[in-house]
Design an enzyme around this catalytic site. Structure first.
Site, PDB file in Angstrom:
ATOM      1  N   CYS A   2      42.311  40.540  32.311  1.00  0.00           N
ATOM      2  CA  CYS A   2      42.803  41.738  31.669  1.00  0.00           C
ATOM      3  C   CYS A   2      41.815  42.249  30.636  1.00  0.00           C
ATOM      4  O   CYS A   2      40.751  41.676  30.413  1.00  0.00           O
ATOM      5  CB  CYS A   2      44.141  41.451  30.982  1.00  0.00           C
ATOM      6  SG  CYS A   2      45.380  40.712  32.062  1.00  0.00           S
ATOM      7  N   ILE A  54      48.586  36.211  38.522  1.00  0.00           N
ATOM      8  CA  ILE A  54      49.687  35.243  38.593  1.00  0.00           C
ATOM      9  C   ILE A  54      50.963  35.934  38.123  1.00  0.00           C
ATOM     10  O   ILE A  54      50.938  36.743  37.190  1.00  0.00           O
ATOM     11  CB  ILE A  54      49.378  34.014  37.715  1.00  0.00           C
ATOM     12  CG1 ILE A  54      48.185  33.231  38.298  1.00  0.00           C
ATOM     13  CG2 ILE A  54      50.583  33.093  37.584  1.00  0.00           C
ATOM     14  CD1 ILE A  54      47.694  32.101  37.427  1.00  0.00           C
ATOM     15  N   GLU A  77      42.897  33.175  31.959  1.00  0.00           N
ATOM     16  CA  GLU A  77      43.769  32.324  32.765  1.00  0.00           C
ATOM     17  C   GLU A  77      43.852  30.948  32.114  1.00  0.00           C
ATOM     18  O   GLU A  77      42.829  30.395  31.686  1.00  0.00           O
ATOM     19  CB  GLU A  77      43.224  32.149  34.191  1.00  0.00           C
ATOM     20  CG  GLU A  77      43.023  33.429  34.980  1.00  0.00           C
ATOM     21  CD  GLU A  77      44.315  34.118  35.381  1.00  0.00           C
ATOM     22  OE1 GLU A  77      45.385  33.479  35.260  1.00  0.00           O
ATOM     23  OE2 GLU A  77      44.247  35.271  35.829  1.00  0.00           O
TER      24      GLU A  77
END
Length: 630
Positions: A2, A54, A77
């Site tokens: 992101c 995810i 992550e």
């Protein structure tokens, strides 16, 4: 993966304009094309751009705890989030999503800053605690994910994944820092402890910041470091088995995704090892991506195809032009600050190819730094042996004299280009290594800089950070110290910056399993002879991979992504090189002796001297200055 941005007022809780946060997030929309979010309360605001990997339908950001005490914005992550979630559930924490973001929120509620030691992942995140009126900023151990911040004129601390997020705020003052120009010409990138825009800082790898309202900005605090001070004991066979197991864990932990996943495959040792271990763990064919060049000396397609066939991968290949300098402006926009590692052109191209087939790609980045794979480590070890044969004063006198009188012969075959080696032997090990990793030498920088620039530098010298890192390294020998400095400076500043910006520019998440911190910490304990032996870097790694990969993959000369910038400036870009001396942007900066730029461009064009990489630095700097300060 992101993009994040935010504002925090440390002195008084001023209102935060959501429109400004949206503008900051929109500037990094390429990092998160799948969604956006903004959250504000008096004194603080977060913005987020999401690339869904995810829990695709859940885990919107910014995210808050049920009681609204903690709010997070997160890039990265957490590979062990499921184990942490189970541990937190046993402590009574209740979860409403299936992703890793909420695990960070509950983990911070349970453990505070100590949570960082439990995380296995790549990350940069911010957490606001409404009860304590604090902002917590953190970055992962290796520096895989970036985080920039600056104090604005209205008292706010602004932060963002990339510099362009801060540039979107109208109160950020755009003034260049000439010290970063010195650093850039020394290394080819602006290191993490510097920024071309004065007043902007980068949170260092393995560091965090806790900013408390009413107490001002707290300095960065280190929460992790790599140590080469200890040595593992055991046979090569036993340590090799442990090495493979740790590599296997690093790969498997990074194969968790709810979107298509694949790998970059160059046909070199590192990417081939990653593909081999992915194939071992996957029931389906691994998707692999390779780019090739129509130049035999630079093309690795045959080696990549050999590995792809061996592991029956779903292999994708694209042939690109190594002289595709039409991508220069694309790269300048992606990196913000000047970035002169020309292999970024090829890295961008393989990332773009991968994005056509997958959303996540594993790479072999980091193994050379962790396991002593670069040729410069071999040279450093040999030079240190020679240095140890003579007293320092005699060594400086003998080699220094020889180095000064030996002609600089860039045009000659390598055995006849001894000047650099002789001068290196006259220096101590740290000074010599600091120069060996550089692009433009200190002497040439002095010639290129104007009197005004040299005065403005005030004695600042780019090499000092390497010398300090090697001097203070928790290490036992010269190679330990060189690897430590590379992992603290070169790895986050060049390799991981290149990977992050080129992959994020096309909306791809890149993961580096060979930088799993458990693997890196183990490798740092290996005796030097198991990292570098008989002139062979990554010795134990290669030996242990013989069960997976053929010898002609393991032991062939390292190639890497080679971009022929020197040839460009003697051919298709010779006019652009000559034009640098007439550049209004470079001239108006007041930093350079424009006649010296003209001299090196002509000397390079005629083949009398080698300045291809320095000329490439000027090209990238000129275009970056236009974007940042025009």
């Amino acid at each position: 993966m992101c993009g994040i941005a935010g504002l925090f007022y440390p002195a008084t809780p001023k209102p935060v304009d959501p429109a400004r946060l949206r503008a900051m997030a929109d500037a990094i929309a390429h990092r998160g094309p799948d969604g956006a979010g903004v959250w504000t309360v008096p004194g603080v605001g977060f913005a987020h751009r999401r690339l869904s990997i995810i829990d695709l339908e859940g885990s919107p950001q910014p995210m808050a705890t049920a009681d609204a005490r903690l709010t997070i914005v997160f890039n990265g992550e957490i590979y062990n989030y499921r184990e942490l979630r189970e541990e937190l559930q046993r402590r009574g924490h209740v979860f409403t999503t299936d992703g890793d973001t909420e695990v960070l929120l509950h983990g911070y509620a349970a453990w505070g800053a100590a949570m960082l030691q439990r995380l296995n992942g790549m990350f940069a995140f911010a957490i606001h605690d409404a009860a304590t009126q604090t902002l917590f900023l953190a970055r992962d151990r290796m520096g895989v994910k970036p985080l920039h911040y600056a104090e604005l004129s209205d008292g706010a601390v602004a932060f963002g994944s990339e510099l362009k997020a801060l540039l979107a705020h109208p109160l950020l003052r755009r003034k260049p820092d000439v010290r970063a120009v010195e650093d850039y010409f020394a290394y080819g990138y602006v290191p993490d402890d510097a920024c071309l825009v004065a007043g902007v800082s980068k949170l260092a790898a393995g560091h965090y910041m806790l900013i408390e309202r009413g107490k001002g900005t707290v300095k960065q605090r280190q929460w992790w470091d790599i140590s080469f001070a200890n040595r593992a004991r055991g046979s090569a066979a036993a340590l090799g088995e442990e090495l493979i197991e740790r590599m296997r864990d690093g790969v498997r932990s990074r194969m968790v995704a709810d979107v298509p996943l694949g790998a970059f495959l160059s046909g070199g040792v590192d990417s081939s090892a990653v593909v081999a271990l992915m194939a071992e763990a996957s029931r389906a064919a691994v998707k692999t991506c390779t780019i090739g060049f129509d130049e035999a000396g630079h093309d690795e397609r045959a080696h990549a195809a050999q590995v792809a066939e061996r592991f029956a991968t779903d292999h994708h290949v694209r042939v690109v032009r190594p002289d595709d300098f039409g991508l220069i402006d694309t790269l300048v926009a992606a990196f913000d600050e000047p970035f002169a590692d020309a292999s970024a052109l090829a890295t961008y191209q393989v990332a773009a190819l991968a994005r056509e087939h997958v959303t996540v790609a594993l790479s072999g980045d980091g193994a050379d730094e962790a396991m002593a794979g670069y040729r410069r480590y071999r040279f450093q070890a040999a030079e240190e042996r020679v240095r140890g044969m003579l007293p320092p004063d005699l060594r400086r006198q003998v080699f220094g004299t020889l180095g000064r009188v030996y002609p600089k012969a860039d045009w000659a075959p390598r055995p006849l280009r001894a000047k650099t080696t002789l001068l290196a032997l006259a220096d101590d090990g740290a000074e010599a290594y600091a120069r060996s990793v550089g692009v433009t030498t200190p002497a040439l920088r002095r010639a290129l800089f104007s009197d005004a620039a040299r005065a403005a530098l005030g004695g600042h010298r780019a090499e000092e950070r390497y010398i300090a890192a090697m001097r203070d390294a928790p290490a036992r020998d010269a190679i330990d110290r060189a690897q430590y400095a590379d992992m603290k400076i070169w790895l986050p500043g060049d390799i991981l910056t290149k990977s992050d910006r080129t992959s994020m520019a096309v909306g791809l998440e890149a993961r580096e399993p060979l930088l799993d911190h458990r693997l890196v910490e183990f490798v740092a304990t290996l005796p030097q002879a198991m990292r570098l032996r008989g002139g062979e870097g990554k010795w134990l790694m290669k030996r242990s991979l013989e069960r997976y990969l053929p010898r002609d993959i393991l032991y062939r000369p390292k190639m890497g992504f080679v971009t022929p910038v020197s040839a460009w400036f003697r051919g298709s870009l010779s006019g652009a090189a000559a034009g640098l001396a007439r550049s209004r942007v470079l001239g108006d900066s007041g930093w350079f002796d424009m006649n010296e730029i003209a001299r090196i461009a002509e000397a390079h064009r005629t083949g009398r001297e080698e300045h291809g990489r320095t000329l490439w630095q000027f090209v990238m700097l000129e275009r970056s200055l236009k974007r940042l300060f025009a």
